[in-house]
Design a protein around this motif. Sequence first.
Motif, short mmCIF file in Angstrom:
data_model
loop_
_atom_site.label_atom_id
_atom_site.label_comp_id
_atom_site.label_asym_id
_atom_site.label_seq_id
_atom_site.Cartn_x
_atom_site.Cartn_y
_atom_site.Cartn_z
N TYR A 1 0.84 -1.20 0.00
CA TYR A 1 0.00 0.00 0.00
C TYR A 1 0.87 1.25 0.00
O TYR A 1 0.60 2.22 -0.71
CB TYR A 1 -0.97 0.00 1.19
CG TYR A 1 -2.01 1.09 1.05
CD1 TYR A 1 -3.11 0.91 0.20
CD2 TYR A 1 -1.87 2.31 1.67
CE1 TYR A 1 -4.04 1.91 0.00
CE2 TYR A 1 -2.79 3.33 1.49
CZ TYR A 1 -3.87 3.12 0.65
OH TYR A 1 -4.78 4.12 0.46
N LEU B 1 -6.43 -4.31 -6.91
CA LEU B 1 -5.49 -4.02 -5.80
C LEU B 1 -6.22 -3.48 -4.58
O LEU B 1 -5.87 -3.82 -3.44
CB LEU B 1 -4.38 -3.07 -6.26
CG LEU B 1 -3.42 -3.64 -7.31
CD1 LEU B 1 -2.38 -2.60 -7.73
CD2 LEU B 1 -2.71 -4.91 -6.81
N ILE B 2 -7.24 -2.65 -4.78
CA ILE B 2 -8.00 -2.14 -3.62
C ILE B 2 -8.75 -3.29 -2.96
O ILE B 2 -8.73 -3.47 -1.74
CB ILE B 2 -9.01 -1.03 -4.05
CG1 ILE B 2 -8.28 0.19 -4.60
CG2 ILE B 2 -9.88 -0.63 -2.87
CD1 ILE B 2 -9.22 1.29 -5.14
N SER C 1 -6.46 -5.63 -1.13
CA SER C 1 -5.87 -4.97 0.03
C SER C 1 -6.87 -4.96 1.19
O SER C 1 -6.55 -5.37 2.32
CB SER C 1 -5.48 -3.54 -0.37
OG SER C 1 -5.26 -2.74 0.75
N ILE C 2 -8.06 -4.52 0.91
CA ILE C 2 -9.07 -4.43 1.98
C ILE C 2 -9.44 -5.82 2.49
O ILE C 2 -9.45 -6.09 3.69
CB ILE C 2 -10.33 -3.69 1.46
CG1 ILE C 2 -10.00 -2.22 1.20
CG2 ILE C 2 -11.50 -3.83 2.44
CD1 ILE C 2 -11.11 -1.42 0.53
N PHE D 1 -12.89 7.05 -3.18
CA PHE D 1 -11.98 6.49 -4.17
C PHE D 1 -12.69 6.31 -5.50
O PHE D 1 -12.14 6.53 -6.55
CB PHE D 1 -11.57 5.07 -3.75
CG PHE D 1 -10.33 5.00 -2.93
CD1 PHE D 1 -9.13 5.46 -3.44
CD2 PHE D 1 -10.36 4.45 -1.67
CE1 PHE D 1 -7.99 5.37 -2.69
CE2 PHE D 1 -9.22 4.36 -0.92
CZ PHE D 1 -8.03 4.83 -1.42
N LYS E 1 -6.98 -7.89 4.73
CA LYS E 1 -6.94 -7.49 6.15
C LYS E 1 -8.20 -7.95 6.87
O LYS E 1 -8.14 -8.41 8.01
CB LYS E 1 -6.78 -5.96 6.25
CG LYS E 1 -5.37 -5.51 5.88
CD LYS E 1 -5.24 -4.00 5.80
CE LYS E 1 -5.94 -3.43 4.60
NZ LYS E 1 -5.54 -2.12 4.17
N ARG F 1 2.08 1.67 -3.48
CA ARG F 1 1.01 2.14 -4.38
C ARG F 1 0.75 3.62 -4.18
O ARG F 1 0.48 4.36 -5.12
CB ARG F 1 -0.26 1.33 -4.14
CG ARG F 1 -0.16 -0.10 -4.66
CD ARG F 1 -1.29 -0.96 -4.12
NE ARG F 1 -2.58 -0.38 -4.40
CZ ARG F 1 -3.66 -0.54 -3.62
NH1 ARG F 1 -3.61 -1.24 -2.52
NH2 ARG F 1 -4.80 0.01 -3.96
N1 URA Z 1 -8.01 0.96 1.73
C1 URA Z 1 -7.19 -0.09 1.82
O1 URA Z 1 -7.04 -0.70 2.87
N2 URA Z 1 -6.52 -0.48 0.72
C2 URA Z 1 -6.67 0.14 -0.46
O2 URA Z 1 -6.06 -0.27 -1.42
C3 URA Z 1 -7.53 1.25 -0.54
C4 URA Z 1 -8.20 1.63 0.58
#
Ligand code: URA
Length: 446
Positions: free
Chosen positions: A187, A201-202, A205-206, A229, A209, A190
Amino acid sequence: MSDMTPTGSAGHNPTRHSSSASFDAVDIIRTKRDHGTLSPEQISWTIDAYTRGVIAEEQMAALNMAILLNGMNREEISNWTSAMIASGERMDFSALGMATSDKHSTGGVGDKITLPLAPLVAVFGVAVPQLSGRGLGHTGGTLDKLESIPGWRAELSSTEMMRQLADVGAVICAAGASLAPADKKLYALRDVTGTVESIPLIASSIMSKKIAEGTGSLVLDVKVGSGAFMKDEASARELARTMVALGQDAGVNTVALLTNMETPLGLTAGNAIEVQESVEVLAGGGPDDVVELTIRLAEEMLAAAGVHGADPAAALRDGRAMDVWRRMIAAQGGDPDARLPEAKESEVIYAPADGVLVGLDALAVGIAAWRLGAGRARKEDLVQAGAGVRMHAKPGALVRAGEPLMTLLTDTPERFARAKEALAAAVVIAPEGSRPSQRLILDRIA
Ligand code: URA
C-alpha cells in the motif's frame, strides 16, 4: 525467462521461493504487461518474495502499474488476496463463542459511522472486532478521531482485544504489524506510484486485512462520489462485487452497500468534532444521514451475523448503545466524560447568495479539513485533535446570503487561506424550489 534476477541485478539465477517454485520477476511483469494471466504459484511467489525484500520496489511498482492498466481476473484476485493473508497471522475469535461482525468503509469525508456502530451492534450480543487505521490524505482515520478522547489507547495486544470483546462486546483498535504485512508494504508503494486506484489491488488490500482479522461476517460500505476512491457508481459496484466475492470465497458472510459520498456525512469533518457528533447519535440525536446509515449498517451486520428482528434505532434512543460506548472507551483508557479538545482559532464561511444549497462537495471539505490540520500528508505527521470543518447547512437547506455555512477550525491560523482555497468552488446554491439529489444508500450487493 528474462536475463535479469528478481532483484533486477543482471547475471544471477532467479531467486528460489521457499515453496520450491522458482520465478523471475521480470517475466511476471512482462506477463501482466502483455495482458497475460498469472498462475497461483507465480502470485504466491511474488507476494512472498516482495515481503521478504527479494523483489525490488521498482519491480513491484512496475507490476502494480501493469495490474492497474490491464486488470486481473477473479481467480488472480483471489490468489493475490490469499497470498497477502498468508504473509502474516490470521486472528481467530472462535474461543469467544459469539457471532462476530465487522464493517469496513472504503473511506469518505465525515465518515464517523464506526464510532456509534460498533457499540450499537454489540448491544445485540454480536461481537465487533474493528481493526482500524489512521488517515492519510483527505479521508479521516477512525483511530485519529478516537485518539482525541483523553487517555484513549489504540494499540492493544491480542489478549487485551479478546478480553475486551468478551467483556464489552466491541473493540476498535490498531491493526498489529503481523496482519497482512505484505499489504502494508504494498500500500505504501502504491501510494507513491499512482497505483492506488486499481479495483483488483483495492479489493485484495481491503479483503486480505478483513479476512485475516477473523471476523465471521462483514458489511462493506463502498462510497461513491467526489469524496470517495470510486467517483462513479459503475466502478463502485465493480469494487463491491469483487470484495463480496472474495469474502464469500473465504467463508466470511459478506454484503456491501453503495453509499453516497458527493457530500460529507453529517455536519462535521475532523477528529474531536466527529467524536462529539457520534456521541450525539449515541444519545439518540445527531444528523439524519449519520443516524440513517448507522442504523442500516447495524441491521445489515446483525442480519449477516444471524441476528434477525433486532431494533437498533431503539438501542440508540434508550441509551443501551451509549452504555456500551462508554465501557468500550473506558476499557481502552479513555475518559468518556472528558472534555474534548477544541481548536484555538476559527473562521466562518458565509453563504454568498439566497437560495437552496444543492451542492457541498465532499472532496473540497475533506481537503479543507486536512489542510486545517485534521489529516496528515505523510504517515509520520501528527494531526490536530480540534481541527476540521463544522458545517451549518447540508444540501437541501434553504440559505440566506450572509448566513454562516461552515466554520473552519484549527490551532494554526496560517492554514485558513489554503483551506478556503480548497472550498472556493465547494458550495452550489440554486434558486428556491430546486431540489438536490439526496439519496444516501444507492444499492445493496450480496
Ligand atoms: N483501503 C485499503 O485498505 N486499501 C486500499 O487499497 C484502498 C483503501
